[in-house]
Design a protein around this motif. Structure first.
Motif, PDB file in Angstrom:
ATOM      1  N   LYS A 118       0.841  -1.190   0.000  1.00  0.00           N
ATOM      2  CA  LYS A 118       0.000   0.000   0.000  1.00  0.00           C
ATOM      3  C   LYS A 118       0.881   1.247   0.000  1.00  0.00           C
ATOM      4  O   LYS A 118       2.006   1.229   0.492  1.00  0.00           O
ATOM      5  CB  LYS A 118      -0.928   0.003   1.209  1.00  0.00           C
ATOM      6  CG  LYS A 118      -2.032  -1.031   1.133  1.00  0.00           C
ATOM      7  CD  LYS A 118      -3.030  -0.868   2.269  1.00  0.00           C
ATOM      8  CE  LYS A 118      -4.186  -1.837   2.115  1.00  0.00           C
ATOM      9  NZ  LYS A 118      -5.207  -1.668   3.195  1.00  0.00           N
ATOM     10  N   THR A 119       0.323   2.305  -0.554  1.00  0.00           N
ATOM     11  CA  THR A 119       1.057   3.561  -0.655  1.00  0.00           C
ATOM     12  C   THR A 119       0.349   4.628   0.159  1.00  0.00           C
ATOM     13  O   THR A 119      -0.874   4.755   0.106  1.00  0.00           O
ATOM     14  CB  THR A 119       1.161   4.023  -2.123  1.00  0.00           C
ATOM     15  OG1 THR A 119       1.802   3.002  -2.891  1.00  0.00           O
ATOM     16  CG2 THR A 119       1.975   5.307  -2.227  1.00  0.00           C
ATOM     17  N   ALA A 120       1.126   5.399   0.917  1.00  0.00           N
ATOM     18  CA  ALA A 120       0.583   6.486   1.729  1.00  0.00           C
ATOM     19  C   ALA A 120       1.311   7.773   1.403  1.00  0.00           C
ATOM     20  O   ALA A 120       2.530   7.777   1.180  1.00  0.00           O
ATOM     21  CB  ALA A 120       0.722   6.171   3.210  1.00  0.00           C
ATOM     22  N   CYS A 121       0.572   8.872   1.382  1.00  0.00           N
ATOM     23  CA  CYS A 121       1.162  10.195   1.248  1.00  0.00           C
ATOM     24  C   CYS A 121       1.147  10.871   2.613  1.00  0.00           C
ATOM     25  O   CYS A 121       0.126  10.864   3.299  1.00  0.00           O
ATOM     26  CB  CYS A 121       0.397  11.036   0.231  1.00  0.00           C
ATOM     27  SG  CYS A 121       1.007  12.733   0.085  1.00  0.00           S
TER      28      CYS A 121
ATOM     29  N   TYR B  69       4.893   0.002   4.068  1.00  0.00           N
ATOM     30  CA  TYR B  69       4.239   0.913   3.140  1.00  0.00           C
ATOM     31  C   TYR B  69       5.274   1.550   2.203  1.00  0.00           C
ATOM     32  O   TYR B  69       6.429   1.764   2.587  1.00  0.00           O
ATOM     33  CB  TYR B  69       3.540   2.043   3.886  1.00  0.00           C
ATOM     34  CG  TYR B  69       2.187   1.706   4.444  1.00  0.00           C
ATOM     35  CD1 TYR B  69       1.026   2.117   3.792  1.00  0.00           C
ATOM     36  CD2 TYR B  69       2.053   0.982   5.624  1.00  0.00           C
ATOM     37  CE1 TYR B  69      -0.236   1.827   4.301  1.00  0.00           C
ATOM     38  CE2 TYR B  69       0.803   0.675   6.143  1.00  0.00           C
ATOM     39  CZ  TYR B  69      -0.331   1.098   5.478  1.00  0.00           C
ATOM     40  OH  TYR B  69      -1.574   0.804   5.983  1.00  0.00           O
TER      41      TYR B  69
ATOM     42  N   VAL C  42       5.925   5.165   0.629  1.00  0.00           N
ATOM     43  CA  VAL C  42       5.527   6.481   1.132  1.00  0.00           C
ATOM     44  C   VAL C  42       5.930   7.575   0.151  1.00  0.00           C
ATOM     45  O   VAL C  42       7.031   7.579  -0.399  1.00  0.00           O
ATOM     46  CB  VAL C  42       6.158   6.763   2.510  1.00  0.00           C
ATOM     47  CG1 VAL C  42       5.755   8.148   3.018  1.00  0.00           C
ATOM     48  CG2 VAL C  42       5.756   5.697   3.515  1.00  0.00           C
ATOM     49  N   LYS C  43       5.011   8.484  -0.065  1.00  0.00           N
ATOM     50  CA  LYS C  43       5.286   9.732  -0.767  1.00  0.00           C
ATOM     51  C   LYS C  43       5.164  10.852   0.255  1.00  0.00           C
ATOM     52  O   LYS C  43       4.230  10.849   1.058  1.00  0.00           O
ATOM     53  CB  LYS C  43       4.288   9.965  -1.899  1.00  0.00           C
ATOM     54  CG  LYS C  43       4.298   8.919  -3.000  1.00  0.00           C
ATOM     55  CD  LYS C  43       3.245   9.274  -4.042  1.00  0.00           C
ATOM     56  CE  LYS C  43       3.225   8.307  -5.192  1.00  0.00           C
ATOM     57  NZ  LYS C  43       2.221   8.702  -6.218  1.00  0.00           N
TER      58      LYS C  43
ATOM     59  N   CYS D 105      -2.389   6.863  -4.272  1.00  0.00           N
ATOM     60  CA  CYS D 105      -2.216   6.538  -2.861  1.00  0.00           C
ATOM     61  C   CYS D 105      -3.473   5.893  -2.268  1.00  0.00           C
ATOM     62  O   CYS D 105      -4.589   6.223  -2.645  1.00  0.00           O
ATOM     63  CB  CYS D 105      -1.876   7.794  -2.059  1.00  0.00           C
ATOM     64  SG  CYS D 105      -0.215   8.433  -2.373  1.00  0.00           S
ATOM     65  N   ASP D 106      -3.255   4.981  -1.327  1.00  0.00           N
ATOM     66  CA  ASP D 106      -4.363   4.396  -0.576  1.00  0.00           C
ATOM     67  C   ASP D 106      -4.785   5.306   0.561  1.00  0.00           C
ATOM     68  O   ASP D 106      -5.965   5.367   0.910  1.00  0.00           O
ATOM     69  CB  ASP D 106      -3.949   3.032  -0.017  1.00  0.00           C
ATOM     70  CG  ASP D 106      -3.619   2.035  -1.116  1.00  0.00           C
ATOM     71  OD1 ASP D 106      -4.566   1.491  -1.698  1.00  0.00           O
ATOM     72  OD2 ASP D 106      -2.418   1.827  -1.398  1.00  0.00           O
TER      73      ASP D 106
ATOM     74  N   ALA E  93      -3.883   9.263   2.606  1.00  0.00           N
ATOM     75  CA  ALA E  93      -3.177  10.538   2.654  1.00  0.00           C
ATOM     76  C   ALA E  93      -3.278  11.089   4.064  1.00  0.00           C
ATOM     77  O   ALA E  93      -4.369  11.190   4.616  1.00  0.00           O
ATOM     78  CB  ALA E  93      -3.770  11.522   1.652  1.00  0.00           C
TER      79      ALA E  93
ATOM     80  N   SER F 192      -7.587   2.948  -5.688  1.00  0.00           N
ATOM     81  CA  SER F 192      -6.486   3.019  -6.647  1.00  0.00           C
ATOM     82  C   SER F 192      -6.939   3.399  -8.049  1.00  0.00           C
ATOM     83  O   SER F 192      -6.141   3.840  -8.861  1.00  0.00           O
ATOM     84  CB  SER F 192      -5.762   1.669  -6.697  1.00  0.00           C
ATOM     85  OG  SER F 192      -6.667   0.642  -7.062  1.00  0.00           O
TER      86      SER F 192
END
Length: 298
Positions: free
Chosen positions: A3-6, A27, A29-30, A74-75, A77, A108
């Protein structure tokens, strides 16, 4: 799948700790900063990138749409950066700024530019979402939901190499910083206690409500209620080398015990457990962190 988180404002104190936790949990991360080339503020990113995939984007809360690239795909923020007035002219009435942390669950498949930021310069809004258009917890549009975690005075070590507000305030009795101490006194006079939370518990709470599908609305995040007097006596015993002032008989507005308890019952009801619930635990690593930052002498 990863999963991606900002996390916005990645060179901030709480944001840097949250990024570290997310990376350690697998994760991608951005993060966003106003100036990615400012290595004085961003030097900790190198160490964080050794923990996992971390991308740094330029974004500014005063520029609509500047968060689009960081948010895309992102999933979750986490809005940790916010424009705040950090100083008041009179330190006795200085109000501690509150960091607002919003979780936006973004499916997504939403990657186009149709749902752009509704941020207005000078306000506090989450990229692609707005408190003005949507109630906390609403899932009325694109499946996006908003959750707010309201922290109190936050202590503990974090990757950030520059801090303002809460760490300085929490160490003010040791450092002799009168403005920081005035913040603690002001909080006690207005709220009936000094509320503390360890930064690790705060980040765990933020991630908890992000991953909990049923989470909605606002959550208070406070691990301990104390007073200036109690805190001074504890710090005097634990760190005698700092000669902490413990006699506050000249200030009859200060309390021996908390008059009001700020409760995190809503978090607890949903299954969250604090790990740092005593002064000894909350202050376990923040003193060494304060030394490293130059807030406290070695």
């Amino acid at each position: 799948m990863t999963k991606t988180a900002c996390v916005t404002g990645g060179n901030g104190y709480i944001a840097s700790a949250l990024i570290k936790m997310l990376l350690e949990k697998g994760y991608a991360v951005k993060t966003t900063v106003r100036n990615p080339d400012d290595m004085e503020k961003n030097s900790h990113f190198k160490g964080l990138q050794e923990l996992g995939p971390l991308s740094v984007f330029r974004a500014d809360l005063d520029e609509e749409g500047s968060f689009d690239d960081a948010i895309a795909g992102c999933d979750y923020a986490f809005l940790v950066a916010a424009p705040v007035n950090l100083m008041a002219e009179d330190p006795e009435v200085h109000n501690k700024p509150v960091t607002t942390n919003l979780r936006c669950h973004i499916p997504s498949h939403i990657r186009d530019g149709t749902d752009r930021s509704s941020h207005r310069p000078g306000g506090t809004a989450c990229p692609r979402c707005s408190w003005r258009r949507r109630r906390p917890g609403s899932r009325a549009e694109h499946g996006i939901s908003l959750v707010t975690v309201c922290p109190v005075i936050t202590a503990g070590a974090a990757p950030a190499t520059r801090v303002r507000t809460s760490v300085i305030d929490s160490l003010s009795l040791l450092s002799g910083d009168e403005k920081g101490l005035a913040v603690l006194k002001g909080i006690e006079r207005t709220s009936g206690a000094v509320q503390l939370v360890h930064v690790d518990d705060l980040c765990r709470a933020e991630l908890f409500v992000a991953e909990e599908a049923a989470a909605a609305g606002r959550y208070l995040c406070s691990g301990l209620n104390t007073t200036v007097v109690e805190l001074a006596r504890f710090l005097s015993r634990k760190y005698p080398q700092y000669n902490v002032k413990t006699d506050f008989t000249d200030d009859d507005q200060l309390l021996e015990k908390p008059r009001v308890v700020l409760s995190s019952a809503k978090l607890a009801r949903e299954g969250f457990e604090f790990r740092y619930t005593t002064l000894d635990e909350i202050y376990d690593d923040v003193v060494e962190y304060g030394k490293a930052l130059g807030i406290l002498p070695y």
